[in-house]
Design a protein around this motif. Structure first.
Motif, PDB file in Angstrom:
ATOM      1  N   VAL A 188     -18.044  19.756 -23.469  1.00  0.00           N
ATOM      2  CA  VAL A 188     -16.515  19.856 -23.552  1.00  0.00           C
ATOM      3  C   VAL A 188     -16.040  18.345 -24.162  1.00  0.00           C
ATOM      4  O   VAL A 188     -16.564  17.394 -23.640  1.00  0.00           O
ATOM      5  N   VAL A 189     -15.112  18.292 -25.207  1.00  0.00           N
ATOM      6  CA  VAL A 189     -14.786  16.986 -25.670  1.00  0.00           C
ATOM      7  C   VAL A 189     -13.310  16.677 -25.306  1.00  0.00           C
ATOM      8  O   VAL A 189     -12.543  17.576 -25.689  1.00  0.00           O
ATOM      9  N   PRO A 190     -12.726  15.758 -24.790  1.00  0.00           N
ATOM     10  CA  PRO A 190     -11.441  15.245 -24.504  1.00  0.00           C
ATOM     11  C   PRO A 190     -10.949  14.715 -26.044  1.00  0.00           C
ATOM     12  O   PRO A 190     -11.685  13.926 -26.808  1.00  0.00           O
ATOM     13  N   TYR A 191      -9.831  15.176 -26.512  1.00  0.00           N
ATOM     14  CA  TYR A 191      -9.320  14.841 -27.441  1.00  0.00           C
ATOM     15  C   TYR A 191      -7.880  15.336 -27.709  1.00  0.00           C
ATOM     16  O   TYR A 191      -7.198  16.433 -27.443  1.00  0.00           O
ATOM     17  N   ALA A 192      -6.956  14.154 -28.330  1.00  0.00           N
ATOM     18  CA  ALA A 192      -5.419  14.647 -28.286  1.00  0.00           C
ATOM     19  C   ALA A 192      -4.896  14.879 -27.185  1.00  0.00           C
ATOM     20  O   ALA A 192      -3.952  15.862 -27.132  1.00  0.00           O
ATOM     21  N   GLU A 193      -5.385  14.229 -25.999  1.00  0.00           N
ATOM     22  CA  GLU A 193      -4.554  14.387 -24.792  1.00  0.00           C
ATOM     23  C   GLU A 193      -4.890  15.945 -24.364  1.00  0.00           C
ATOM     24  O   GLU A 193      -4.181  16.692 -23.398  1.00  0.00           O
ATOM     25  N   HIS A 194      -5.968  16.619 -24.691  1.00  0.00           N
ATOM     26  CA  HIS A 194      -6.373  17.784 -24.443  1.00  0.00           C
ATOM     27  C   HIS A 194      -8.023  17.951 -24.293  1.00  0.00           C
ATOM     28  O   HIS A 194      -8.612  16.729 -24.365  1.00  0.00           O
ATOM     29  N   LEU A 195      -8.524  19.185 -23.959  1.00  0.00           N
ATOM     30  CA  LEU A 195     -10.024  19.300 -23.773  1.00  0.00           C
ATOM     31  C   LEU A 195     -10.392  20.475 -24.829  1.00  0.00           C
ATOM     32  O   LEU A 195      -9.779  21.479 -24.793  1.00  0.00           O
ATOM     33  N   LEU A 196     -11.178  20.149 -25.631  1.00  0.00           N
ATOM     34  CA  LEU A 196     -11.828  21.336 -26.583  1.00  0.00           C
ATOM     35  C   LEU A 196     -13.089  21.701 -26.046  1.00  0.00           C
ATOM     36  O   LEU A 196     -14.185  20.969 -25.776  1.00  0.00           O
ATOM     37  N   GLY A 197     -13.446  22.934 -25.979  1.00  0.00           N
ATOM     38  CA  GLY A 197     -14.944  23.614 -25.943  1.00  0.00           C
ATOM     39  C   GLY A 197     -14.950  24.996 -26.608  1.00  0.00           C
ATOM     40  O   GLY A 197     -14.155  25.265 -27.388  1.00  0.00           O
ATOM     41  N   VAL A 198     -16.211  25.277 -26.637  1.00  0.00           N
ATOM     42  CA  VAL A 198     -16.586  26.299 -27.138  1.00  0.00           C
ATOM     43  C   VAL A 198     -17.126  27.546 -26.201  1.00  0.00           C
ATOM     44  O   VAL A 198     -18.066  27.227 -25.435  1.00  0.00           O
ATOM     45  N   THR A 199     -16.428  28.533 -26.214  1.00  0.00           N
ATOM     46  CA  THR A 199     -16.918  29.488 -24.952  1.00  0.00           C
ATOM     47  C   THR A 199     -18.012  30.252 -25.043  1.00  0.00           C
ATOM     48  O   THR A 199     -18.625  29.866 -26.353  1.00  0.00           O
ATOM     49  N   ASP A 200     -18.623  31.189 -24.310  1.00  0.00           N
ATOM     50  CA  ASP A 200     -20.027  31.305 -24.424  1.00  0.00           C
ATOM     51  C   ASP A 200     -19.964  32.522 -25.526  1.00  0.00           C
ATOM     52  O   ASP A 200     -21.351  32.803 -26.008  1.00  0.00           O
ATOM     53  N   ASP A 201     -18.807  33.110 -25.868  1.00  0.00           N
ATOM     54  CA  ASP A 201     -18.890  33.973 -26.921  1.00  0.00           C
ATOM     55  C   ASP A 201     -18.406  33.432 -28.325  1.00  0.00           C
ATOM     56  O   ASP A 201     -18.257  34.095 -29.091  1.00  0.00           O
ATOM     57  N   GLY A 202     -18.528  31.982 -28.629  1.00  0.00           N
ATOM     58  CA  GLY A 202     -18.381  31.250 -29.700  1.00  0.00           C
ATOM     59  C   GLY A 202     -16.971  31.062 -30.123  1.00  0.00           C
ATOM     60  O   GLY A 202     -16.971  30.442 -31.255  1.00  0.00           O
ATOM     61  N   ALA A 228     -18.912  15.504 -32.672  1.00  0.00           N
ATOM     62  CA  ALA A 228     -18.610  14.088 -33.099  1.00  0.00           C
ATOM     63  C   ALA A 228     -16.914  13.823 -33.229  1.00  0.00           C
ATOM     64  O   ALA A 228     -16.408  14.854 -33.709  1.00  0.00           O
ATOM     65  N   VAL A 229     -16.549  12.643 -32.387  1.00  0.00           N
ATOM     66  CA  VAL A 229     -14.933  12.519 -32.806  1.00  0.00           C
ATOM     67  C   VAL A 229     -14.829  11.622 -33.876  1.00  0.00           C
ATOM     68  O   VAL A 229     -15.377  10.430 -33.898  1.00  0.00           O
ATOM     69  N   THR A 230     -13.840  11.955 -34.816  1.00  0.00           N
ATOM     70  CA  THR A 230     -13.664  11.091 -35.931  1.00  0.00           C
ATOM     71  C   THR A 230     -12.015  10.913 -36.004  1.00  0.00           C
ATOM     72  O   THR A 230     -11.278  11.676 -35.123  1.00  0.00           O
ATOM     73  N   ARG A 231     -11.777  10.118 -37.037  1.00  0.00           N
ATOM     74  CA  ARG A 231     -10.352   9.854 -37.038  1.00  0.00           C
ATOM     75  C   ARG A 231      -9.698  11.197 -37.687  1.00  0.00           C
ATOM     76  O   ARG A 231      -8.555  11.440 -37.771  1.00  0.00           O
ATOM     77  N   ARG A 232     -10.416  11.859 -38.236  1.00  0.00           N
ATOM     78  CA  ARG A 232      -9.856  13.517 -38.951  1.00  0.00           C
ATOM     79  C   ARG A 232      -9.879  14.492 -37.946  1.00  0.00           C
ATOM     80  O   ARG A 232      -9.570  15.463 -38.243  1.00  0.00           O
ATOM     81  N   GLY A 233     -10.485  14.311 -36.766  1.00  0.00           N
ATOM     82  CA  GLY A 233     -10.727  15.345 -35.818  1.00  0.00           C
ATOM     83  C   GLY A 233     -11.971  15.488 -35.208  1.00  0.00           C
ATOM     84  O   GLY A 233     -12.894  14.710 -35.387  1.00  0.00           O
TER      85      GLY A 233
END
Length: 409
Positions: A188-202, A228-233
């Protein structure tokens, strides 16, 4: 601590930082030795309580011997090492730019390196403070830690994530955690005041910082490994290439960056390394090649090399830096794939290719130098990658630095 071949490696970075501070932060008193004023309405721009703002990058190396537990912090400005409490049985050492995370069998130790930067886009602030232990968070081997300015996400090997407030860590306390619902196939990656993840089904999932699902892009990432967190996303490694997740005015989109051809599973990019702030990522492509992902151009380049131990690049036209099993560091032109520079063998004993997270030599890269740890030789090499991989300094240590990360970037 002895330092050989001493040079002044930080002058370019210092000049850039001084220029930025004087042009973009004219109201700030940037005297490196002056104590900071108390927090108040009249506090200078960039003020951080308990820290000193510096005119140059305050890079430090965190070093650990998993066998003895000996741990050191090497200040790259002064060349001095600092002893900190031991951490034995470390399986992996990671960082978010300020804190070091020592992953062990039962938990993850958090160490504040006392060096960090704050990037405001048009200018950067550099800070230094005391080194201190913060505590431990639950999670053994396989635990992954990712942070932004507000929160730290800790994802265990079963895909369960807990969210910690960054402010507590900065005050020297782990604090309480808020669990994120469900489980995830990757980190799980914090990004842009949110949290990004990939669920078990992809499927890509986006949460707010309270853990509530928000609008997510209709995208999938099968067999997710590497991020990886980059300036592009945020870049996620997938079975068929990479997925770039971006935020624009509160809306999240996802764009696939495919390899362009079928890639065997053993040659997929599964762990990215790059210079923080760069949009050029590297990853092993099997034993004898390295992937270079240009996030800006959305292109993959496969550079043929010798047997790869570790690889990295500063991006932006710099060489691809590869430590190979001959013990030497090789420089490759990314566009042509040709080798353009090479050091003599630097490591004591023949290095072996290792899996993700294995203790072993790594290449850390910042804006002007690269660093290579020689465990058996009890030393760290500082390499000028802009000068044909010249060895700028050699730091002799009193421990075997099998694990190394750089902070302050």
């Amino acid at each position: 601590m002895p330092v050989r071949n001493n040079v002044i490696p930080w002058a370019p970075a210092a000049l850039v930082a001084i220029s930025l501070l004087t042009t973009s932060c004219a109201s700030h008193d940037d005297s490196a030795s002056a104590p900071q004023a108390p927090a108040s309405a009249s506090a200078p721009h960039g003020y951080v309580e308990g820290a000193q703002e510096k005119a140059e990058q305050q890079s430090r190396l965190l070093l650990n011997d998993p066998v003895t537990g000996d741990t050191r912090v090497l200040d790259l400005i002064t060349g001095k090492t600092h002893k900190v409490s031991r951490t034995s049985g470390t399986t992996e050492l990671t960082t978010d730019g300020r804190f070091g995370y020592f992953h062990t069998a039962g938990s993850t130790r958090v160490l504040d390196s006392g060096a960090w930067m704050v990037d405001h886009g048009d200018h950067v602030h550099y800070y230094s403070a005391a080194i201190r232990d913060v505590g431990r968070v639950p999670g053994g081997p396989g635990t992954r830690v990712r942070s932004d300015a507000a929160v730290t996400a800790v994802t265990d090997e079963d895909g369960r994530a807990r969210i910690y407030r960054r402010a507590a860590l900065e005050k020297g306390k782990v604090g309480s955690a808020r669990p994120l619902p469900g489980t995830h196939a990757g980190v799980v990656v914090p990004y842009a005041e949110h949290l990004l993840g990939v669920t078990d089904d992809g499927k890509v999932a986006v949460y707010d910082r309270e853990g509530r699902r928000t609008a997510s892009p209709d995208a999938r990432c099968e067999e997710v490994r590497g991020d990886a967190v980059t300036r592009r996303g945020v870049v996620l490694g997938c079975a068929d290439g990479a997925l770039l997740v971006r935020e624009d005015d509160g809306r999240f989109t996802a764009e696939k960056i495919p390899y362009g051809s079928d890639v065997p599973e053993t040659e997929r990019a599964t762990a990215f390394r790059h210079r923080p702030g760069s949009d050029t990522l590297t990853a092993p492509a099997g034993d004898g090649a390295v992937w270079v992902l240009d996030v800006t151009e959305r292109t993959w380049t496969r550079v043929r090399t010798g047997s790869v131990v570790s690889a990295n690049t500063a991006g932006e036209g710099s060489v691809l830096i590869v430590l190979e099993t001959d013990g030497a560091v090789h420089g490759y032109d990314i566009a042509t794939g040709k080798q353009v520079s090479r050091t003599k063998p630097l490591l004591t004993g023949a290095p072996e290719t290792g899996g993700d997270g294995d203790a072993g030599p790594v290449i850390e890269v910042d804006r002007s130098r690269a660093y290579l740890n020689d465990s058996k030789g009890k030393r760290v090499y500082e390499i000028d990658y802009n000068d044909n991989l010249r060895i700028a300094r050699t730091f002799d240590l009193d421990i075997e630095p099998a694990l190394m990360v750089e902070t302050g970037r």
